[in-house]
Design a protein around this motif. Structure first.
Motif: not given
Length: 110
Positions: A28, A30-31, A55-57
């Motif tokens: 990870q 940041g985002d 992205g995180l999702t």
């Protein structure tokens, strides 16, 4: 949450990401979820372009560009997160723009 991975699955804060290639490392930043895939799973005779950001999702954001070294052009390890630096099979330390996947600098290390 710590990023975990097995096979081609990455478990990120927003859920599971299927990346389509065996994963060697995932971090990870940041985002972003930066994923280094096994360069040996890519076709021979061409750059692997095996460093991806999600992205995180789980939405795909970019695939890092190659540095013009032909078939030996593949990323082998993430050596720094801030700045984002990945080592290249052709012996270059490549600084990657985390917003775009563009190689902003490269340093020959051999």
């Amino acid at each position: 949450m710590k990023i975990e991975f097995q096979g081609s699955q990455v478990n990120a804060p927003g859920g599971s990401i299927e990346v389509g290639y065996p994963v060697l490392d995932a971090r990870q930043v940041g985002d972003l979820v930066v994923v280094l895939c096994d360069w040996m799973a890519f076709p021979n005779g061409a750059p692997a372009r095996n460093l991806f950001a999600y992205g995180l999702t789980g939405e795909a954001l970019w695939r890092a560009e190659d540095i013009g070294m032909g078939e030996v052009d593949a990323y082998t390890g993430i050596t720094s997160e801030h700045p984002l630096v990945a080592f290249n099979y052709a012996c270059f330390a490549c600084t990657i723009d985390p917003n775009t996947g563009e190689v902003t600098s490269k340093q020959f290390t051999k």
